[in-house]
Design a protein around this motif. Structure first.
Motif, PDB file in Angstrom:
ATOM      1  N   TYR A 326     -21.951 -16.682 -18.099  1.00 34.16           N
ATOM      2  CA  TYR A 326     -21.925 -17.772 -19.079  1.00 34.16           C
ATOM      3  C   TYR A 326     -21.856 -19.099 -18.322  1.00 34.16           C
ATOM      4  O   TYR A 326     -21.589 -19.137 -17.126  1.00 34.16           O
ATOM      5  CB  TYR A 326     -20.703 -17.678 -20.011  1.00 34.16           C
ATOM      6  N   THR A 329     -16.152 -20.204 -18.005  1.00 36.08           N
ATOM      7  CA  THR A 329     -15.081 -19.323 -18.477  1.00 36.08           C
ATOM      8  C   THR A 329     -13.761 -20.033 -18.255  1.00 36.08           C
ATOM      9  O   THR A 329     -13.445 -20.431 -17.127  1.00 36.08           O
ATOM     10  CB  THR A 329     -15.069 -17.984 -17.723  1.00 36.08           C
ATOM     11  N   GLN A 331      -9.804 -19.448 -18.515  1.00 34.77           N
ATOM     12  CA  GLN A 331      -8.835 -18.360 -18.616  1.00 34.77           C
ATOM     13  C   GLN A 331      -7.420 -18.925 -18.765  1.00 34.77           C
ATOM     14  O   GLN A 331      -7.012 -19.804 -18.002  1.00 34.77           O
ATOM     15  CB  GLN A 331      -8.888 -17.463 -17.379  1.00 34.77           C
ATOM     16  N   LEU A 390     -18.929 -10.176 -26.046  1.00 38.93           N
ATOM     17  CA  LEU A 390     -19.206 -10.770 -24.736  1.00 38.93           C
ATOM     18  C   LEU A 390     -20.565 -10.330 -24.206  1.00 38.93           C
ATOM     19  O   LEU A 390     -21.310 -11.131 -23.624  1.00 38.93           O
ATOM     20  CB  LEU A 390     -18.111 -10.381 -23.745  1.00 38.93           C
ATOM     21  N   LEU A 412     -17.462 -10.054 -16.887  1.00 37.94           N
ATOM     22  CA  LEU A 412     -16.886 -10.626 -18.101  1.00 37.94           C
ATOM     23  C   LEU A 412     -16.613 -12.108 -17.975  1.00 37.94           C
ATOM     24  O   LEU A 412     -16.516 -12.813 -18.984  1.00 37.94           O
ATOM     25  CB  LEU A 412     -15.577  -9.909 -18.446  1.00 37.94           C
ATOM     26  N   VAL A 413     -16.445 -12.600 -16.739  1.00 36.05           N
ATOM     27  CA  VAL A 413     -16.073 -13.996 -16.535  1.00 36.05           C
ATOM     28  C   VAL A 413     -17.043 -14.661 -15.579  1.00 36.05           C
ATOM     29  O   VAL A 413     -17.719 -13.995 -14.787  1.00 36.05           O
ATOM     30  CB  VAL A 413     -14.637 -14.116 -15.977  1.00 36.05           C
ATOM     31  N   THR A 414     -17.120 -15.962 -15.665  1.00 39.31           N
ATOM     32  CA  THR A 414     -17.886 -16.754 -14.711  1.00 39.31           C
ATOM     33  C   THR A 414     -16.955 -17.167 -13.580  1.00 39.31           C
ATOM     34  O   THR A 414     -15.981 -17.884 -13.800  1.00 39.31           O
ATOM     35  CB  THR A 414     -18.481 -17.999 -15.395  1.00 39.31           C
ATOM     36  N   GLY A 418     -14.264 -11.574 -10.135  1.00 38.58           N
ATOM     37  CA  GLY A 418     -14.412 -10.995 -11.455  1.00 38.58           C
ATOM     38  C   GLY A 418     -13.187 -10.200 -11.872  1.00 38.58           C
ATOM     39  O   GLY A 418     -12.142 -10.194 -11.222  1.00 38.58           O
ATOM     40  N   ILE A 419     -13.318  -9.498 -13.002  1.00 35.16           N
ATOM     41  CA  ILE A 419     -12.220  -8.697 -13.518  1.00 35.16           C
ATOM     42  C   ILE A 419     -12.090  -7.393 -12.761  1.00 35.16           C
ATOM     43  O   ILE A 419     -11.020  -6.825 -12.624  1.00 35.16           O
ATOM     44  CB  ILE A 419     -12.443  -8.418 -15.025  1.00 35.16           C
ATOM     45  N   LEU A 439      -9.350 -15.157 -22.606  1.00 38.39           N
ATOM     46  CA  LEU A 439     -10.633 -15.625 -22.093  1.00 38.39           C
ATOM     47  C   LEU A 439     -11.322 -16.459 -23.152  1.00 38.39           C
ATOM     48  O   LEU A 439     -11.423 -16.035 -24.313  1.00 38.39           O
ATOM     49  CB  LEU A 439     -11.559 -14.454 -21.740  1.00 38.39           C
ATOM     50  N   VAL A 441     -15.027 -18.127 -23.297  1.00 40.77           N
ATOM     51  CA  VAL A 441     -16.307 -18.263 -22.599  1.00 40.77           C
ATOM     52  C   VAL A 441     -17.268 -19.023 -23.496  1.00 40.77           C
ATOM     53  O   VAL A 441     -17.141 -19.004 -24.725  1.00 40.77           O
ATOM     54  CB  VAL A 441     -16.903 -16.891 -22.227  1.00 40.77           C
TER      55      VAL A 441
END
Length: 612
Positions: A326, A329, A331, A390, A412-414, A418-419, A439, A441
């Protein structure tokens, strides 16, 4: 008077100066191109958001430029030594006419200065044109285009190039004057009368050397392909030693192996001047196999470094997409303490998410077990509905209820971190798991750079982080950092690759021209024996072609094995664009190596015709 004589000598001996002039021109061109990078559009665009990356690239270029200047200085001195050897009889004639040593030194200094100024002008002109080509190439890498495209003229790069090459020429002129002051008349007049004694090795010795060299190379290849490139230990250096020794023995064996091999085919051996060419080649390689080994290894470095630097660009670019699903992100790491309506909080602080974002989603990551405080950190869980939302934002397929629970690693995240592995669970199960973090996004509705600047301004407000601990991951920042890495790898690879290629080609050309000067009496004897000019020209072409083709052919084999090993490493994170890397490398070989081959052949042919 001496100025006119210097101009006349340079004009008259322009063909003698061809390789020398070519080396200087290419050197100035390469030096200017990579010292004018700060004026390139891509560097200016990168500097607007990641100036530290531009500073790092320019620092590396300065370090490499210092190294390159030393290499080019040695190359120019080597080329100047060849010219001095070619002009020994001319210098001896000046002394016979009564010209003082100081005057002869002054004449040579003026000639060196003149040829240097011409090469500087030609190299800068070519460098300005090719820097534009490099600019277009890097613009294509950014997948964006500036408002205006024009020739780049970097005044600081011109000044830097002039200073560096001015210092090189001062050294050359000092060495020229020193060598003239120590020259003896008898050595100058008899400089071309020394011939090399040819010693033909026994066939069994040549065959044994060839087989041993081939065995060492195959052993080195096998070690490289099985061990890979990343294991740096004593066996790695043993592998390099075996490869170098194998290359050395390969060229050493050619001094007898090739001659004996062709001797077995009488029609080929006695066709035209093949007998003469092969025996000349045999006598030369007997003493030049060390230099051919060095040239082969330089070509290997040139091909390998250039191909890898170009091919790696696609791998670096692919990492951007994997790290940035995306545009951003946000958080909330304090979600386990206090859940916050992040879109409302942003809007309240001046960033209207409904207007600034074209798409967004807020969700919670959860601990993998109901009581994380008893199990330490058991992992991360995500509700099925959140996972599917997502994935939809990324344009990817989601999961069905029948497919959960399951372990996933989809991004899942920019952000570069990552996760990792997480568990997708049903919405009902997720309700029973404690929140780990939140999160938020989204993808920007307007200009990414301007929108992100407004988002960062809101996050930087003094009271915003009192609501929790936040971190922002940005596609734009990841893209710029990846592009900085991409440009650094590309520029350093091309810089080193071109310098290695220029060095190998120049040394080989000067070596062949020096040998052609020594062979001039032999070709004159062939002419008196009735060998036509066309036949002599073909003999010269064959000699020069063998000298250029053999180290290049073995270097290509070395590079193919090395690239195979490199691809095995890179395949873990991406792929190498073999087509692009091969095309760029072939283009450089064609232009630089081909230009030196042509200049060497024309110069050697002129000497064989008795005009040098």
């Amino acid at each position: 008077m001496f100025g006119k004589l210097a101009v006349k000598n340079v004009t008259r001996s322009l063909k003698d100066y061809s390789v020398y002039f070519l080396t200087l021109t290419f050197g100035v061109c390469i030096f200017y191109i990579f010292n004018s990078l700060e004026s390139q559009w891509c560097m200016q665009a990168l500097g607007q958001s990641a100036s530290y990356l531009v500073d790092a690239i320019l620092i590396f270029m300065d370090i490499f430029s210092a190294f390159v200047s030393v290499v080019l200085a040695c190359l120019v001195l080597y080329a100047n030594t060849f010219l001095m050897k070619r002009r020994k009889r001319e210098l001896g004639t000046y002394f016979l006419l009564g010209l003082p040593t100081g005057r002869v030194s002054l004449l040579l200094v003026l000639e060196t200065l003149l040829i240097g100024l011409l090469a500087l002008a030609a190299g800068l002109g070519l460098g300005i044109l090719l820097s534009h080509v490099l600019g277009l190439f890097t613009i294509a890498m950014f997948s964006a285009y500036p408002a205006e495209l024009g020739l780049i003229l970097s005044v600081p790069a011109i000044g830097k190039t002039a200073v560096y090459f001015g210092a090189i020429f001062l050294v050359v002129m000092a060495c020229t004057g020193f060598s003239v002051s120590r020259a003896r008349l008898i050595d100058l007049m008899q400089g071309r009368r020394k011939n090399e004694e040819m010693k033909e090795r026994p066939l069994w010795q040549s065959v044994l050397t060839f087989l041993l060299g081939g065995g060492l190379l195959l052993t080195a290849y096998a070690m490289l392909l099985t061990r890979g490139l990343l294991r740096i230990d004593p066996l790695f250096f043993l592998m390099l030693a075996l490869g170098t020794a194998g290359t050395l023995l390969f060229f050493r064996s050619l001094s007898g192996f090739l001659l004996r091999l062709v001797k077995g085919r009488k029609r080929l051996y006695y066709k035209g001047l093949n007998l003469f060419v092969l025996r000349q080649f045999n006598s030369r390689i007997h003493t030049t196999y060390v230099s051919m080994t060095v040239i082969c290894l330089l070509l290997l470095l040139a091909i390998g470094v250039t191909a890898c630097s170009v091919g790696l660009n696609h791998t670096i670019e692919a990492n951007t997409d994997a790290s940035a699903p995306y545009d951003f992100t946000l958080q909330n790491y304090s979600g386990d303490v206090r859940e916050v309506d992040i879109p409302a909080l942003l809007t309240a602080n001046g960033f209207d998410t409904s207007r600034e974002l074209r798409s967004s989603y807020l969700c919670s990551l959860r601990y993998g077990t109901p009581r994380p405080e008893e199990a330490g950190d058991p992992g991360t869980a995500l509700a099925l509905s959140d996972y599917n939302a997502l994935m939809a934002l990324q344009g990817r397929e989601g999961l069905t209820e029948e497919e959960v629970p399951c372990l996933r690693e989809d991004p899942l995240v920019t952000g570069f971190s990552g996760i990792g592995t997480y568990r997708v669970v049903s919405d009902q199960e997720a309700q029973g798991l404690p929140v780990r973090r939140q999160l938020f996004v989204g993808n920007y509705a307007g200009d990414a750079q301007a929108t992100e600047a407004r988002l960062e301004a809101v996050l930087a407000q003094p009271g915003f982080f009192e609501s929790g601990s936040y971190s922002l991951g940005s596609r734009l920042q990841i893209y710029l950092e990846n592009m900085g890495t991409k440009l650094l790898v590309l520029f350093m690879g091309l810089y080193l690759g071109l310098v290695f290629l220029l060095t190998a080609a120049a040394v080989l050309a000067l070596q062949q021209l020096s040998q052609a000067a020594d062979d001039q009496p032999r070709y004159q004897l062939l002419s008196r024996l009735g060998a036509p000019e066309g036949m002599r020209d073909r003999a010269v072409f064959t000699q020069v072609f063998l000298a250029f083709a053999l180290p290049l052919a073995l270097a290509v084999v070395h590079a193919a094995v090395g690239m195979t090993a490199a691809n095995a490493v890179i395949a873990q994170v991406g792929r190498v664009d073999a087509a692009a890397s091969s095309a760029v490398t072939a283009a450089f070989l064609l232009v630089i190596y081909g230009a030196y081959f042509l200049a060497t052949y024309l110069g050697s042919r002129r000497m064989a015709r008795g005009r040098g």
